[in-house]
Each structure stands twice: as C-alpha cells, then as structure tokens.
Motif scaffolding. Structure first.
Motif, PDB file in Angstrom:
ATOM      1  N   ALA A   1       0.843  -1.188   0.000  1.00  0.00           N
ATOM      2  CA  ALA A   1       0.000   0.000   0.000  1.00  0.00           C
ATOM      3  C   ALA A   1       0.881   1.242   0.000  1.00  0.00           C
ATOM      4  CB  ALA A   1      -0.898   0.002   1.228  1.00  0.00           C
ATOM      5  N   LYS A   2       0.340   2.319  -0.568  1.00  0.00           N
ATOM      6  CA  LYS A   2       1.087   3.575  -0.563  1.00  0.00           C
ATOM      7  C   LYS A   2       0.776   4.307   0.741  1.00  0.00           C
ATOM      8  CE  LYS A   2       1.745   4.432  -5.443  1.00  0.00           C
ATOM      9  NZ  LYS A   2       1.443   5.295  -6.594  1.00  0.00           N
ATOM     10  N   ASN A   3       1.621   4.061   1.738  1.00  0.00           N
ATOM     11  CA  ASN A   3       1.329   4.577   3.073  1.00  0.00           C
ATOM     12  C   ASN A   3       2.079   5.842   3.433  1.00  0.00           C
ATOM     13  OD1 ASN A   3      -0.679   3.039   4.177  1.00  0.00           O
ATOM     14  ND2 ASN A   3       0.715   1.360   4.693  1.00  0.00           N
ATOM     15  N   PHE A   4       2.998   6.268   2.602  1.00  0.00           N
ATOM     16  CA  PHE A   4       3.848   7.380   2.981  1.00  0.00           C
ATOM     17  C   PHE A   4       3.523   8.612   2.139  1.00  0.00           C
ATOM     18  CE2 PHE A   4       5.672   3.429   4.207  1.00  0.00           C
ATOM     19  CZ  PHE A   4       6.129   3.667   5.506  1.00  0.00           C
ATOM     20  N   THR A   5       3.001   9.636   2.835  1.00  0.00           N
ATOM     21  CA  THR A   5       2.573  10.812   2.090  1.00  0.00           C
ATOM     22  C   THR A   5       3.569  11.941   2.283  1.00  0.00           C
ATOM     23  OG1 THR A   5       1.304  11.696   3.922  1.00  0.00           O
ATOM     24  CG2 THR A   5       0.142  10.240   2.426  1.00  0.00           C
ATOM     25  N   VAL A   6       3.759  12.669   1.187  1.00  0.00           N
ATOM     26  CA  VAL A   6       4.569  13.876   1.254  1.00  0.00           C
ATOM     27  C   VAL A   6       3.585  15.040   1.350  1.00  0.00           C
ATOM     28  CG1 VAL A   6       6.219  15.334   0.032  1.00  0.00           C
ATOM     29  CG2 VAL A   6       6.391  12.833  -0.121  1.00  0.00           C
ATOM     30  N   GLU A   7       3.661  15.775   2.439  1.00  0.00           N
ATOM     31  CA  GLU A   7       2.725  16.884   2.632  1.00  0.00           C
ATOM     32  C   GLU A   7       3.478  18.200   2.614  1.00  0.00           C
ATOM     33  OE1 GLU A   7       0.370  16.113   6.079  1.00  0.00           O
ATOM     34  OE2 GLU A   7      -0.257  14.159   5.292  1.00  0.00           O
ATOM     35  N   HIS A   8       2.933  19.130   1.868  1.00  0.00           N
ATOM     36  CA  HIS A   8       3.515  20.459   1.813  1.00  0.00           C
ATOM     37  C   HIS A   8       2.798  21.321   2.845  1.00  0.00           C
ATOM     38  CE1 HIS A   8       4.321  24.512   0.241  1.00  0.00           C
ATOM     39  NE2 HIS A   8       5.456  23.967  -0.143  1.00  0.00           N
ATOM     40  N   ALA A   9       3.555  22.225   3.480  1.00  0.00           N
ATOM     41  CA  ALA A   9       2.989  23.025   4.556  1.00  0.00           C
ATOM     42  C   ALA A   9       1.735  23.769   4.109  1.00  0.00           C
ATOM     43  CB  ALA A   9       4.040  24.010   5.067  1.00  0.00           C
ATOM     44  N   SER A  10       1.736  24.303   2.888  1.00  0.00           N
ATOM     45  CA  SER A  10       0.548  25.046   2.469  1.00  0.00           C
ATOM     46  C   SER A  10      -0.260  24.336   1.389  1.00  0.00           C
ATOM     47  CB  SER A  10       0.959  26.434   1.970  1.00  0.00           C
ATOM     48  OG  SER A  10       1.838  26.297   0.884  1.00  0.00           O
ATOM     49  N   LYS A  11       0.397  23.525   0.552  1.00  0.00           N
ATOM     50  CA  LYS A  11      -0.317  22.889  -0.563  1.00  0.00           C
ATOM     51  C   LYS A  11      -0.981  21.566  -0.186  1.00  0.00           C
ATOM     52  CE  LYS A  11       3.110  24.673  -3.818  1.00  0.00           C
ATOM     53  NZ  LYS A  11       2.420  25.475  -4.836  1.00  0.00           N
ATOM     54  N   GLY A  12      -0.641  21.043   0.986  1.00  0.00           N
ATOM     55  CA  GLY A  12      -1.221  19.764   1.389  1.00  0.00           C
ATOM     56  C   GLY A  12      -0.486  18.606   0.731  1.00  0.00           C
ATOM     57  N   GLU A  13      -1.214  17.490   0.456  1.00  0.00           N
ATOM     58  CA  GLU A  13      -0.579  16.268  -0.017  1.00  0.00           C
ATOM     59  C   GLU A  13      -0.047  16.433  -1.435  1.00  0.00           C
ATOM     60  OE1 GLU A  13      -2.399  12.445   1.063  1.00  0.00           O
ATOM     61  OE2 GLU A  13      -2.314  11.946  -1.062  1.00  0.00           O
ATOM     62  N   LEU A  14       1.249  16.132  -1.609  1.00  0.00           N
ATOM     63  CA  LEU A  14       1.873  16.250  -2.925  1.00  0.00           C
ATOM     64  C   LEU A  14       2.068  14.894  -3.575  1.00  0.00           C
ATOM     65  CD1 LEU A  14       4.828  18.696  -2.205  1.00  0.00           C
ATOM     66  CD2 LEU A  14       2.676  19.243  -3.316  1.00  0.00           C
ATOM     67  N   TYR A  15       2.233  13.863  -2.768  1.00  0.00           N
ATOM     68  CA  TYR A  15       2.720  12.586  -3.304  1.00  0.00           C
ATOM     69  C   TYR A  15       2.468  11.498  -2.282  1.00  0.00           C
ATOM     70  CZ  TYR A  15       6.120   9.431  -5.572  1.00  0.00           C
ATOM     71  OH  TYR A  15       6.718   8.400  -6.216  1.00  0.00           O
ATOM     72  N   VAL A  16       2.200  10.290  -2.794  1.00  0.00           N
ATOM     73  CA  VAL A  16       2.168   9.141  -1.877  1.00  0.00           C
ATOM     74  C   VAL A  16       3.126   8.080  -2.384  1.00  0.00           C
ATOM     75  CG1 VAL A  16      -0.083   9.248  -0.743  1.00  0.00           C
ATOM     76  CG2 VAL A  16       0.083   8.373  -3.073  1.00  0.00           C
ATOM     77  N   ALA A  17       3.804   7.461  -1.453  1.00  0.00           N
ATOM     78  CA  ALA A  17       4.825   6.484  -1.830  1.00  0.00           C
ATOM     79  C   ALA A  17       4.623   5.182  -1.077  1.00  0.00           C
ATOM     80  CB  ALA A  17       6.210   7.048  -1.538  1.00  0.00           C
ATOM     81  N   TYR A  18       5.265   4.131  -1.667  1.00  0.00           N
ATOM     82  CA  TYR A  18       5.191   2.828  -1.024  1.00  0.00           C
ATOM     83  C   TYR A  18       6.075   2.763   0.209  1.00  0.00           C
ATOM     84  CZ  TYR A  18       2.991   1.004  -5.264  1.00  0.00           C
ATOM     85  OH  TYR A  18       2.152   0.769  -6.296  1.00  0.00           O
TER      86      TYR A  18
END
Ligand SMILES: [Zn+2]
Length: 628
Positions: free
Chosen positions: A434-451
């Motif tokens: 599952a893609k459990n690891f999210t990259v969150e930007h301080a203002s833009k929110g979720e940018l990316y999800v990774a395995y």
C-alpha cells in the motif's frame, strides 16, 4: 554451436512452412495419354481393318498396364482416356485440342515439377512394311519455335526436362521390349508434346505396319513388357536430385546425390530435392526478411535478401522489414529511428528502428548504452548497472532491468512483486504494497504518496516546507521545515511555513491573512496580523509601556524598569511585578499608588517630588509621611 543448431532448426521449420506447402501435393504424378480413341482408330496395322484391333486399342492396353505398375509403385496416375473414346468428333485436330485440355487440367498447381505427360502410340508406314523399331519423340526448344505451330510457353520452359524424359524412356523401354531401336529419339513439334504444360514425351512402341512387330504388339506379354520399360524409364526420370533456389526455381539436376549436395553447398540459399523420394534432403535457405504492415501485420515472409524485401515493402505505405533471425527492424518507410546507441566518449554512434537493432549494434562496442529517445528509458548497456530490480515477496529478486518501465512490465507478470531502484532503495511500483507514505507540503497539502519512507523523503527533498507522514500511524517521519526557528502559523491551516530567519518568516506571513510568526523554541509570538499581544508591561506611573505575545519576553522587558508589572491582557491577572510587594507605598490623592519601595527614605524622597502625596506602610496602611 548453439546458434548453428538453432539455425538448422529454423531451416527445417522454414522448409516445412514455406516450401512444403508449395509442394503440398508433392508426389510423383504421371499423366498417360493413350493415343487416338473412339472414331479415331490410329493405324489399322499391316493386317488392316478386318482384324478389329487397331492402334487405339494397343495404346490403351499398354497405358492401362503402365498405370497399374505406376500406381503400385506409389505414383499418382491420371489418364486422358480409359475407354475407347474420342475427345471431339468434329476433327482429329479438334480431338487433339480437347485431349490436351483434359491432360493439362490434371496438373496440380505447385506440383508441376513432379508431373509428366506420356502419350502412347504405335507407328505405321504402310508404304514400307520393313520399317520397325521403338521411337521416342519430344518437343525440343533447341529447334526453335515454329510460329505456325507455337508451343505452350510452359512446354518451352519444360523442354530440357522433356528431353531428359525422352532419354530415360527410350533407353529403358529398349531394355524391355524385343524390338530394335527405330529412328531413335526424335525432337519434333508434335501437337501433344508441344502443348503439354509439363515435361512430355510421345512413344511409338513399335511399327504395326511391320508384320512381325504387329503380331508382338497385339500380345499382352509384349504390352506388359512395354509398360514395364516405360515405368522403368519414368522411375529413372524421377531418380534425380534437383537443386532449387529460394524462389523454388530449379537451378540444376543431378543423377548423383553427392554431386547435387556438393553443388548446393557451394551456393547460398538453395535446397536439394530428392525427386524420387519427394523430400528435401539439404537446404541452406535463410529467408530471414519479413515485411510487416502497420495495420495488416505480416505481409510476406522469408525474403532471402534485404533488397528483395525492400523492393516488396516499398510497394506499400507504412511498412517495415524485420530480420526474423536477428530481431532487427532493418528498414521502414514510416517508423523513426528512436533507439540511440550512445558511447561514453563518442556520443550517439548509431540510430535504429528498434531496440534489438540498437542493442546488436551497441554490443560491438565497449562503453555503450541504448536509449529510447521517446521515453528516455535506458534500454541496455554494457557498462551501466541494471538498477531496477523486481523483488518477489517470497522469492526475493527475480529480475533486473536497466529501466523502470521494463522492470514494471516484468513485475506485472507476477503477483506479490515490487520494483526497487537498487541505487536509492526506492520502491517504485508494487502490486501488493500500500502507498502509506505521504509527502505533505505546509501550504499545498498532499503532494505525493509512496510505497516507502525512502521514496517519500527523496520526493519531499525536492520541495521546501514538506514533511513525510506515515499515513497509518500519523507519525511525522521527516521534514525540512519543522526544525526551523520561526514558524508561520495560519489561524485555520496551522503551520504553513518555516524559516531560520525571523524576517523571512514575517515576509512570508505578510502574504497571508490571519497569520502569526512564532519562535518555535520559546513559543513567543513575534508578529501577527490578527492577534493583539497577550502580555502588557505596565509602569506604575507611565501605564502600558510594552506589549508582547510572550510572558517571558514581557517580564524581561519589565525588569529593565522599576515599578512595572506584567499583566495578562485577557484575564487582567498580574503575572509579575517589581514593586507591588514592596513595604512602602507612595499614594497620590488623584492617581492612587504611584511608587513602591522597600526603603522608607527612598519612598519619602520620591513622594517629595510630587504634590498631594503620602507615604504609607503597605501592610498596615499607617501614614508615615505626607505633604498635604
Ligand atoms: Zn498414333
């Protein structure tokens, strides 16, 4: 050796698929034509009309006997007639035309090279009863073409074989029949031989105008011997080794197998056909070139030369030529050369239509790689590593590839696989994780999800103000802004920026409404465009002299003064003071308490500077001095 065997296997396959079908009905085929018949009796012989047994009867009797022998030997046999009949009643020439139409219809397309025509006759020269013997006739192109009686074009091509047939028939029949050779083998322009669309011969078994031969001819034993001689001649005609080129054109004919093989081995793209056994015994044909059309698929295969294939492919739009043996696309009128062979020092050294062609070229060099220009993918290299590995949950690494796409393509063929960049450790693809690891930007929110964490962090690093969060646990695994000194917080969004510089943080905060800048370490609010400061520093005489969002800072400031207190603006609570617990208090009649001191003397001195003041002991309220 491996390749050689593979090549041989390929040839064998090639022969079965491409040559054998051309000889699908490959079998020795003899068309026997018993001369005359019906109203055309042929010669009546020395004995004349009264006997009732004419040439047409003898021709049919020998022919039927010949048919039986040949069939027993495995030949396919057809006869123009098997009864006493004619083909046309109008004239003997019309009869011949109709007869040959029947004969030629027996020929099976593709098996013409294995088909022969034999017309059986008996001769007669009534004016010279002494004439006798066995004769064989054939059409000989060496005599030229008689424009009044032109031969069939196929017979022109067949003429050398007709000559060979005449020879084998003639020499063998003479061994079997007790008649002498007449005028031998005669090249002549007879109607049936020149119009047979296959190798052909006409035999005159003997002279019925000769009394002795006529007697023989009418006997069944003689007819049988004649038939056996003819069969033997036919056997010998087929007992050869033919060398064909890849276009199925006969190049040479040998009586000796070893000579045929020796010749074939000295040539390219030929095969040897054992005509007697009807089988190909050798081939070096390598028809590797296949012409494909973009939508129609395979148009033609097994071109032996590039030129032949190109000549054919050019007749179409949107074609390409594949070398079936190497897998290379060698030509196209619509594809682009998207596969680049790049050398570490020389740069691009070759461009190819497909990966296989590029790789084959690249393999001849050191330090080369093949790149797909369209996708940028590394397809192959002899100096770079295969960095993309396909890992199976149970089996571990099952494949390595030069590029991500190739690895994913492979991984898709399995269950429970993932693709890893073995350089970075990143999980690039999986069909079970599952893609459990999210990259969150301080203002833009979720940018990316990774395995995985590594991939997420690598991605997050390309940005400012990002953090990596484990979606399942909520844990922050990494951030490039959460350890900064100054945080910009939005009243609704929370933290939207981090900076090591207060100034930069405020600059950023000013771009928003409802933000404040906070010192992350002290919790102090340094700037805000919506909050009033929480803490007020008040001087006993001057009133509010400072505001701060931080209690500590307010106290620090207040300590720089005497007679100050720090008050929480919202609650009114006095949080700190450097005078309110003093022993002596100076009170003004109008302003109330204006000074505090732990020294009586100091309090009185201060009070003297004012009118209408009194000095009191704070605890008891006792007035110890006053100027009013
Ligand atoms: Zn005849």
């Amino acid at each position: 050796m491996g390749i050689k065997y593979r090549m041989l296997a390929f040839f064998a396959l090639f022969l079965f698929i491409f040559i054998i079908p051309a000889m699908a009905s490959a079998e020795k085929h003899v068309i026997i034509d018993p001369g005359h018949g019906g109203k055309y009796a042929g010669t009546t012989g020395y004995s004349g009309n009264s006997t009732g047994y004419f040439e047409k009867h003898a021709n049919l009797d020998v022919s039927i006997k010949l048919k039986k022998i040949l069939q027993n030997q495995g030949y396919k046999v057809d006869m123009t007639r098997e009864t006493d009949k004619h083909f046309s009643a109008s004239s003997s020439s019309a009869d011949l035309t109709a007869r040959m139409r029947v004969a030629n219809k027996f020929v099976e397309e593709g098996n013409r090279n294995n088909t022969i025509f034999i017309s059986v006759h008996h001769n007669s020269i009534p004016s010279d009863p002494s004439m006798r013997g066995f004769e064989t006739y054939f059409f000989d192109i060496n005599n030229g073409i008689d424009s009044t009686y032109p031969p069939d074009p196929i017979q022109i091509d067949s003429s050398p074989e007709s000559k060979r047939l005449a020879n084998t028939l003639h020499t063998n029949v003479l061994k079997y029949v007790p008649v002498s050779e007449g005028r031998g083998i005669i090249s002549n322009n007879l109607y049936v031989t020149r119009n047979a669309q296959m190798p052909s011969a006409l035999v005159e078994v003997g002279y019925m105008s000769n009394p002795a031969e006529e007697k023989l001819i009418k006997t069944s034993s003689f007819q049988q011997k004649a038939a056996e001689g003819l069969a033997k001649g036919i056997n010998n005609y087929f007992n050869v080794y033919e060398v064909y080129n890849y276009k199925n054109e006969r190049v040479k004919t040998y009586e000796s197998k070893s000579n045929a093989l020796a010749y074939a081995k000295s040539r390219n793209n030929v095969y040897v056909f054992d005509k007697s056994r009807q089988s190909i015994i050798y081939s070096n044909i390598d028809g590797d070139y296949e012409v494909y059309h973009v939508s129609k698929g395979l148009l033609e295969d097994s071109f032996v030369t590039e030129n032949d294939a190109i000549k054919y492919a050019k007749k179409w739009k949107n074609t390409y030529i594949l070398n079936e043996e190497t897998g290379e696309i060698i030509w196209s009128n619509y594809l682009s050369k998207n596969y680049l062979v790049e050398h570490t020092a020389k740069g691009t050294i070759y461009k190819a239509y497909n990966d296989k062609a590029a790789i084959n070229y690249a393999q001849e060099w050191k330090n080369t790689k093949v790149i797909d220009k369209k996708t940028g993918d590394l397809i192959w290299s002899n100096y770079l590593d295969k960095n993309y590995s396909v890992v199976h949950a149970a089996k571990g690494e099952i494949y390595k590839a030069f590029n991500e796409n190739a690895a994913i393509d492979y991984a898709k063929g399995w269950k429970n696989t993932k693709v890893i960049n073995s350089n970075t450790g990143e999980i690039l693809w999986s069909n079970y994780l599952a893609k459990n690891f999210t990259v969150e930007h301080a203002s833009k929110g979720e940018l990316y999800v990774a395995y995985d964490e590594v991939t997420a962090i690598n991605y997050a690093k390309d940005w400012k103000n990002t953090k990596v969060v484990n979606k399942e646990t909520g844990e922050i695994l990494w951030s490039n802004y959460l350890d900064t000194t100054y945080a910009v917080k939005h009243v609704a969004k929370g933290e939207i920026y981090g900076s090591f510089s207060e100034e930069e943080a405020i600059d950023y905060a000013e771009g928003w409404l409802n933000t404040s800048v906070i010192n992350r370490k002290t919790g102090e609010i340094l700037w805000s465009n919506y909050l009033e400061s929480t803490y007020a520093v008040k001087h006993v005489a001057k009133g509010e002299i400072y505001g701060s969002f931080s209690e500590e800072e307010a106290i620090d400031y207040a300590e720089g003064w005497l007679n100050t207190s720090v008050i929480n603006r919202k609650t009114g609570e006095i949080l700190w003071s450097n005078y309110l617990d003093s022993t002596y208090v100076v009170e003004h009649t109008a302003k109330g308490e204006i000074y505090g001191s732990f020294s009586e003397e100091e309090a009185i001195e201060y009070a003297k500077e004012w009118l209408n003041t009194a000095v009191k002991v704070r605890e008891t309220g006792e007035i110890i001095w006053s100027n009013y």
